[in-house]
Design a protein around this motif. Structure first.
Motif, PDB file in Angstrom:
ATOM      1  N   ILE A   1       0.830  -1.211   0.000  1.00 57.41           N
ATOM      2  CA  ILE A   1       0.000   0.000   0.000  1.00 57.41           C
ATOM      3  C   ILE A   1       0.864   1.260   0.000  1.00 57.41           C
ATOM      4  O   ILE A   1       0.569   2.230  -0.707  1.00 57.41           O
ATOM      5  N   ILE A   2       1.935   1.245   0.754  1.00 57.96           N
ATOM      6  CA  ILE A   2       2.838   2.393   0.756  1.00 57.96           C
ATOM      7  C   ILE A   2       3.475   2.572  -0.616  1.00 57.96           C
ATOM      8  O   ILE A   2       3.627   3.700  -1.112  1.00 57.96           O
ATOM      9  N   LYS A   3       3.825   1.466  -1.277  1.00 60.44           N
ATOM     10  CA  LYS A   3       4.383   1.544  -2.629  1.00 60.44           C
ATOM     11  C   LYS A   3       3.372   2.095  -3.628  1.00 60.44           C
ATOM     12  O   LYS A   3       3.754   2.656  -4.663  1.00 60.44           O
ATOM     13  N   MET A   4       2.080   1.952  -3.311  1.00 60.33           N
ATOM     14  CA  MET A   4       1.032   2.506  -4.175  1.00 60.33           C
ATOM     15  C   MET A   4       0.881   4.014  -3.974  1.00 60.33           C
ATOM     16  O   MET A   4       0.078   4.656  -4.652  1.00 60.33           O
ATOM     17  N   GLY A   5       1.651   4.571  -3.035  1.00 64.24           N
ATOM     18  CA  GLY A   5       1.652   6.016  -2.833  1.00 64.24           C
ATOM     19  C   GLY A   5       0.846   6.498  -1.660  1.00 64.24           C
ATOM     20  O   GLY A   5       0.686   7.716  -1.473  1.00 64.24           O
ATOM     21  N   GLU A   6       0.351   5.578  -0.826  1.00 64.40           N
ATOM     22  CA  GLU A   6      -0.449   5.993   0.329  1.00 64.40           C
ATOM     23  C   GLU A   6       0.439   6.463   1.477  1.00 64.40           C
ATOM     24  O   GLU A   6       1.578   6.008   1.637  1.00 64.40           O
ATOM     25  N   ASN A   7      -0.085   7.370   2.272  1.00 63.98           N
ATOM     26  CA  ASN A   7       0.638   7.956   3.394  1.00 63.98           C
ATOM     27  C   ASN A   7       0.882   6.887   4.466  1.00 63.98           C
ATOM     28  O   ASN A   7      -0.075   6.329   5.013  1.00 63.98           O
ATOM     29  N   PRO A   8       2.155   6.590   4.782  1.00 63.26           N
ATOM     30  CA  PRO A   8       2.449   5.551   5.785  1.00 63.26           C
ATOM     31  C   PRO A   8       1.806   5.801   7.145  1.00 63.26           C
ATOM     32  O   PRO A   8       1.536   4.853   7.888  1.00 63.26           O
ATOM     33  N   ASP A   9       1.544   7.078   7.467  1.00 62.76           N
ATOM     34  CA  ASP A   9       0.933   7.402   8.757  1.00 62.76           C
ATOM     35  C   ASP A   9      -0.476   6.836   8.885  1.00 62.76           C
ATOM     36  O   ASP A   9      -0.992   6.690   9.999  1.00 62.76           O
ATOM     37  N   TYR A  10      -1.099   6.534   7.739  1.00 58.56           N
ATOM     38  CA  TYR A  10      -2.480   6.049   7.759  1.00 58.56           C
ATOM     39  C   TYR A  10      -2.593   4.590   7.347  1.00 58.56           C
ATOM     40  O   TYR A  10      -3.680   4.123   6.993  1.00 58.56           O
ATOM     41  N   VAL A  11      -1.478   3.869   7.395  1.00 54.33           N
ATOM     42  CA  VAL A  11      -1.479   2.433   7.086  1.00 54.33           C
ATOM     43  C   VAL A  11      -1.071   1.684   8.346  1.00 54.33           C
ATOM     44  O   VAL A  11       0.049   1.854   8.838  1.00 54.33           O
ATOM     45  N   HIS A  12      -1.974   0.868   8.880  1.00 56.28           N
ATOM     46  CA  HIS A  12      -1.735   0.199  10.154  1.00 56.28           C
ATOM     47  C   HIS A  12      -1.938  -1.304  10.023  1.00 56.28           C
ATOM     48  O   HIS A  12      -2.957  -1.753   9.482  1.00 56.28           O
ATOM     49  N   VAL A  13      -0.975  -2.077  10.529  1.00 56.12           N
ATOM     50  CA  VAL A  13      -1.107  -3.537  10.548  1.00 56.12           C
ATOM     51  C   VAL A  13      -1.929  -3.918  11.775  1.00 56.12           C
ATOM     52  O   VAL A  13      -1.485  -3.776  12.911  1.00 56.12           O
ATOM     53  N   THR A  14      -3.153  -4.380  11.546  1.00 53.43           N
ATOM     54  CA  THR A  14      -4.054  -4.751  12.638  1.00 53.43           C
ATOM     55  C   THR A  14      -4.317  -6.248  12.685  1.00 53.43           C
ATOM     56  O   THR A  14      -4.948  -6.736  13.623  1.00 53.43           O
ATOM     57  N   GLY A  15      -3.849  -6.990  11.672  1.00 53.80           N
ATOM     58  CA  GLY A  15      -4.199  -8.401  11.578  1.00 53.80           C
ATOM     59  C   GLY A  15      -5.607  -8.556  11.046  1.00 53.80           C
ATOM     60  O   GLY A  15      -6.313  -7.577  10.803  1.00 53.80           O
ATOM     61  N   CYS A  16      -6.019  -9.791  10.867  1.00 50.48           N
ATOM     62  CA  CYS A  16      -7.378 -10.065  10.386  1.00 50.48           C
ATOM     63  C   CYS A  16      -8.272 -10.391  11.575  1.00 50.48           C
ATOM     64  O   CYS A  16      -7.984 -11.336  12.321  1.00 50.48           O
ATOM     65  N   PRO A  17      -9.362  -9.619  11.780  1.00 50.28           N
ATOM     66  CA  PRO A  17     -10.253  -9.902  12.912  1.00 50.28           C
ATOM     67  C   PRO A  17     -10.855 -11.310  12.894  1.00 50.28           C
ATOM     68  O   PRO A  17     -11.313 -11.797  13.929  1.00 50.28           O
ATOM     69  N   SER A  18     -10.842 -11.990  11.744  1.00 53.69           N
ATOM     70  CA  SER A  18     -11.340 -13.368  11.694  1.00 53.69           C
ATOM     71  C   SER A  18     -10.559 -14.272  12.641  1.00 53.69           C
ATOM     72  O   SER A  18     -11.090 -15.270  13.148  1.00 53.69           O
ATOM     73  N   ILE A  19      -9.296 -13.931  12.882  1.00 53.06           N
ATOM     74  CA  ILE A  19      -8.471 -14.727  13.780  1.00 53.06           C
ATOM     75  C   ILE A  19      -9.056 -14.722  15.192  1.00 53.06           C
ATOM     76  O   ILE A  19      -8.938 -15.701  15.938  1.00 53.06           O
ATOM     77  N   ASP A  20      -9.695 -13.621  15.584  1.00 56.51           N
ATOM     78  CA  ASP A  20     -10.320 -13.561  16.901  1.00 56.51           C
ATOM     79  C   ASP A  20     -11.367 -14.655  17.052  1.00 56.51           C
ATOM     80  O   ASP A  20     -11.472 -15.290  18.102  1.00 56.51           O
TER      81      ASP A  20
END
Length: 200
Positions: free
Chosen positions: A171-190
């Motif tokens: 996503i960062i390589k696509m030009g998105e602001n790194p400040d708004y990209v967060h690794v949260t995992g997949c909630p399905s794992i919960d």
């Protein structure tokens, strides 16, 4: 400062609108919805759209009720047919229906999930109405039409909640602001964890 940041700062009680378009999408967001509903600073609004409202595809209203989650609005826009033209028409009608719902609800943030074609309706409607958009599970690679949808939504989204570090990097390589990209995992794992712990 971005429009997303401004809207977030200016809202004491944030109106977060989550659009669920399919039964599978609900499993990806269920635990997050339950936690959001507990948060006193959040006014959670759940909108059902697309195939989530059709019995043969797994109508999820009963499941939401069991989980004590209320449905705020419903958007009927599926063109049945199972072919390419019905998918395209479903997206177009979804933009029309969801934009009307967003006008009424006036959310501070709209959340869209994953990569089904109906999610394009959510992303386009929110973006053209200048409503900040959060996208869950962007940045993944599958090599089919879902990938085109996923990457398109990434470019429309303001906040990216991704499953893996690799997804974040894409996503960062696509030009998105790194400040708004967060690794949260997949909630399905919960959900998988809950089943494992319960022994069912």
């Amino acid at each position: 400062m971005s429009s997303f940041a401004l809207k977030t700062l200016n809202s004491s009680m944030r109106k977060i609108c989550v659009v669920i378009t399919a039964r599978a999408s609900y499993s990806r967001i269920k635990t997050a919805l339950i936690e959001l509903q507990k948060n006193p600073s959040v006014n959670l609004m759940v909108v059902l759209a697309g195939s989530s409202l059709i019995d043969k595809y797994g109508d999820i209203r009963g499941q939401l009720s069991q989980d004590n989650l209320k449905v705020t609005a419903e958007a009927y826009h599926v063109v049945d047919g199972g072919d390419l033209i019905s998918s395209a028409k479903t997206v177009g009608l979804g933009i029309n229906e969801l934009s009307s719902i967003f006008v009424q609800l006036k959310p501070d943030l709209v959340v869209t999930i994953a990569d089904r074609f109906e999610t394009m309706s959510t992303a386009v409607a929110a973006s053209f109405m200048n409503i900040p958009l959060a996208h869950i599970q962007g940045g993944e690679v599958t090599g089919n039409i879902d990938e085109k949808v996923r990457h398109s939504i990434t470019k429309l989204a303001d906040l990216h909640l991704v499953s893996t570090q690799k997804s974040k990097e894409r996503i960062i390589k696509m030009g998105e602001n790194p400040d708004y990209v967060h690794v949260t995992g997949c909630p399905s794992i919960d959900i998988a964890h809950q089943v494992l712990c319960s022994g069912n």
